[in-house]
Motif scaffolding. Structure first.
Motif, PDB file in Angstrom:
ATOM      1  N   UNK A 258       0.842  -1.200   0.000  1.00 15.70           N
ATOM      2  CA  UNK A 258       0.000   0.000   0.000  1.00 15.70           C
ATOM      3  C   UNK A 258       0.873   1.244   0.000  1.00 15.70           C
ATOM      4  N   UNK A 259       0.930   1.931  -1.119  1.00 18.58           N
ATOM      5  CA  UNK A 259       1.781   3.110  -1.218  1.00 18.58           C
ATOM      6  C   UNK A 259       1.232   4.220  -0.340  1.00 18.58           C
ATOM      7  N   UNK A 260       2.123   4.974   0.283  1.00 18.71           N
ATOM      8  CA  UNK A 260       1.690   6.040   1.186  1.00 18.71           C
ATOM      9  C   UNK A 260       1.068   7.188   0.396  1.00 18.71           C
ATOM     10  N   UNK A 261       0.179   7.905   1.044  1.00 17.71           N
ATOM     11  CA  UNK A 261      -0.440   9.057   0.395  1.00 17.71           C
ATOM     12  C   UNK A 261      -1.603   8.663  -0.482  1.00 17.71           C
ATOM     13  N   UNK A 262      -1.794   9.418  -1.546  1.00 11.01           N
ATOM     14  CA  UNK A 262      -2.916   9.228  -2.454  1.00 11.01           C
ATOM     15  C   UNK A 262      -2.781   7.885  -3.171  1.00 11.01           C
ATOM     16  N   UNK A 263      -3.805   7.053  -3.102  1.00 10.58           N
ATOM     17  CA  UNK A 263      -3.751   5.720  -3.710  1.00 10.58           C
ATOM     18  C   UNK A 263      -4.345   5.685  -5.109  1.00 10.58           C
ATOM     19  N   UNK A 264      -4.757   6.847  -5.624  1.00  6.55           N
ATOM     20  CA  UNK A 264      -5.415   6.832  -6.923  1.00  6.55           C
ATOM     21  C   UNK A 264      -4.491   6.352  -8.030  1.00  6.55           C
ATOM     22  N   UNK A 265      -3.216   6.748  -7.990  1.00  4.92           N
ATOM     23  CA  UNK A 265      -2.286   6.301  -9.021  1.00  4.92           C
ATOM     24  C   UNK A 265      -2.100   4.791  -8.973  1.00  4.92           C
ATOM     25  N   UNK A 266      -2.011   4.252  -7.770  1.00  3.27           N
ATOM     26  CA  UNK A 266      -1.860   2.802  -7.661  1.00  3.27           C
ATOM     27  C   UNK A 266      -3.083   2.086  -8.225  1.00  3.27           C
ATOM     28  N   UNK A 267      -4.270   2.535  -7.859  1.00  4.31           N
ATOM     29  CA  UNK A 267      -5.497   1.910  -8.358  1.00  4.31           C
ATOM     30  C   UNK A 267      -5.586   2.012  -9.872  1.00  4.31           C
ATOM     31  N   UNK A 268      -5.239   3.171 -10.407  1.00  2.00           N
ATOM     32  CA  UNK A 268      -5.285   3.360 -11.853  1.00  2.00           C
ATOM     33  C   UNK A 268      -4.233   2.517 -12.552  1.00  2.00           C
ATOM     34  N   UNK A 269      -3.057   2.404 -11.952  1.00  2.00           N
ATOM     35  CA  UNK A 269      -2.015   1.563 -12.542  1.00  2.00           C
ATOM     36  C   UNK A 269      -2.474   0.108 -12.600  1.00  2.00           C
ATOM     37  N   UNK A 270      -3.082  -0.372 -11.529  1.00  2.00           N
ATOM     38  CA  UNK A 270      -3.576  -1.749 -11.524  1.00  2.00           C
ATOM     39  C   UNK A 270      -4.561  -1.965 -12.677  1.00  2.00           C
ATOM     40  N   UNK A 271      -5.457  -1.012 -12.869  1.00  2.00           N
ATOM     41  CA  UNK A 271      -6.450  -1.139 -13.941  1.00  2.00           C
ATOM     42  C   UNK A 271      -5.768  -1.147 -15.307  1.00  2.00           C
ATOM     43  N   UNK A 272      -4.852  -0.224 -15.503  1.00  2.00           N
ATOM     44  CA  UNK A 272      -4.179  -0.126 -16.792  1.00  2.00           C
ATOM     45  C   UNK A 272      -3.257  -1.319 -17.031  1.00  2.00           C
ATOM     46  N   UNK A 273      -2.566  -1.779 -15.987  1.00  2.00           N
ATOM     47  CA  UNK A 273      -1.665  -2.921 -16.137  1.00  2.00           C
ATOM     48  C   UNK A 273      -2.431  -4.173 -16.535  1.00  2.00           C
ATOM     49  N   UNK A 274      -3.590  -4.384 -15.920  1.00  2.00           N
ATOM     50  CA  UNK A 274      -4.412  -5.532 -16.301  1.00  2.00           C
ATOM     51  C   UNK A 274      -4.804  -5.442 -17.774  1.00  2.00           C
ATOM     52  N   UNK A 275      -5.103  -4.226 -18.252  1.00  2.00           N
ATOM     53  CA  UNK A 275      -5.438  -4.046 -19.657  1.00  2.00           C
ATOM     54  C   UNK A 275      -4.255  -4.306 -20.576  1.00  2.00           C
ATOM     55  N   UNK A 276      -3.058  -3.888 -20.155  1.00  2.00           N
ATOM     56  CA  UNK A 276      -1.856  -4.163 -20.930  1.00  2.00           C
ATOM     57  C   UNK A 276      -1.669  -5.661 -21.107  1.00  2.00           C
ATOM     58  N   UNK A 277      -1.786  -6.395 -20.019  1.00  2.00           N
ATOM     59  CA  UNK A 277      -1.611  -7.846 -20.072  1.00  2.00           C
ATOM     60  C   UNK A 277      -2.692  -8.486 -20.930  1.00  2.00           C
ATOM     61  N   UNK A 278      -3.924  -8.032 -20.796  1.00  4.64           N
ATOM     62  CA  UNK A 278      -5.018  -8.576 -21.613  1.00  4.64           C
ATOM     63  C   UNK A 278      -4.727  -8.387 -23.097  1.00  4.64           C
ATOM     64  N   UNK A 279      -4.116  -7.260 -23.457  1.00  2.00           N
ATOM     65  CA  UNK A 279      -3.776  -7.027 -24.854  1.00  2.00           C
ATOM     66  C   UNK A 279      -2.781  -8.052 -25.377  1.00  2.00           C
ATOM     67  N   UNK A 280      -1.799  -8.402 -24.582  1.00  2.00           N
ATOM     68  CA  UNK A 280      -0.841  -9.427 -25.006  1.00  2.00           C
ATOM     69  C   UNK A 280      -1.513 -10.782 -25.131  1.00  2.00           C
ATOM     70  N   UNK A 281      -2.397 -11.106 -24.218  1.00  2.00           N
ATOM     71  CA  UNK A 281      -3.110 -12.387 -24.302  1.00  2.00           C
ATOM     72  C   UNK A 281      -3.967 -12.447 -25.562  1.00  2.00           C
ATOM     73  N   UNK A 282      -4.610 -11.360 -25.891  1.00  2.00           N
ATOM     74  CA  UNK A 282      -5.432 -11.325 -27.103  1.00  2.00           C
ATOM     75  C   UNK A 282      -4.592 -11.561 -28.353  1.00  2.00           C
ATOM     76  N   UNK A 283      -3.325 -11.190 -28.291  1.00  2.00           N
ATOM     77  CA  UNK A 283      -2.427 -11.403 -29.423  1.00  2.00           C
ATOM     78  C   UNK A 283      -1.729 -12.755 -29.362  1.00  2.00           C
TER      79      UNK A 283
END
Length: 236
Positions: free
Chosen positions: A164-189
């Protein structure tokens, strides 16, 4: 990986037969084989080194114990070597403070030399801590995975930020969402890349210093990697 190549070779061989045969005359294809020894590459930053629990080499010691219990013979691979004598295999690829940006120019060579069957990639935390936005960190992750799949057909298991990163967690939450999408793109390919959401994996008392897990936390992480590895082996 060997399983995938085996499946491709069978398909090519069957397609190359120039004449029709009766069903009785065609031998059954051999069962898909798995490597007798699974080459696992722990790849990441300080948590891969084992910061917070050097006595277990982070998650590496507990993970080896779990896989041995499962009957999986493992060879940990990487150019780094370190940890206590109680851990059977001390090879890994981890560097304290390393970001995805730092890893990018090196990752292809590191993976090629290690020749893994499975890559355990945990990174992104330092990018966020050093000021990269969630979007920029996700772009870096995309570039790193692209370099990996260019040089290996190994299964790549990507773990998100587990501290759990200190301070505002919005970047962490957004990174998790975007990272999952990045991985999904590779799986689709068609690439064997999967994402493990670790955002709720650890409790506060499973951290050594607010950032790195303690021994209990690393046991939780090891169990997560174990589940992912077994799923890769059972569902190639």
């Amino acid at each position: 990986m060997i399983v995938v190549l085996g499946m491709v070779l069978v398909g090519v061989s069957a397609g190359a037969v120039p004449v029709q045969r009766s069903a009785a005359a065609v031998p059954a294809p051999p069962p898909a084989s798995r490597p007798a020894v699974l080459r696992v590459m722990p790849l990441g930053a300080s948590s891969t080194v084992g910061a917070g629990s050097p006595e277990t080499a982070g998650y590496r010691g507990p993970l080896q114990a779990l896989l041995a219990r499962d009957g999986v013979v493992v060879d940990m691979v990487g150019s780094q070597h370190g940890g206590p004598a109680s851990v059977p295999d001390l090879d890994y690829e981890g560097y304290g403070g390393m970001t995805l940006e730092d890893l990018l120019p090196r990752v292809a060579g590191l993976v090629r030399r290690a020749d893994p069957d499975v890559v355990l990639l945990h990174t992104g935390t330092n990018d966020l801590l050093k000021g990269a936005s969630a979007a920029e960190s996700a772009r870096r992750l995309d570039a790193v995975i692209a370099r990996i799949v260019q040089v290996t057909d190994a299964d790549v298991i990507v773990a998100g930020v587990w501290a759990p990163l200190s301070g505002d967690t919005r970047d962490r939450t957004e990174f998790e969402r975007l990272a999952a999408g990045v991985v999904a793109g590779f799986r689709e390919r068609g690439h064997p890349v999967r994402y493990a959401d670790t955002s709720g994996l650890l409790e506060p008392d499973e951290l050594a210093d607010g950032l790195h897990p303690n021994a209990a936390g690393y046991r939780v992480i090891a169990a997560m990697w174990e589940r992912q590895i077994l799923d890769v082996r059972n569902h190639p």
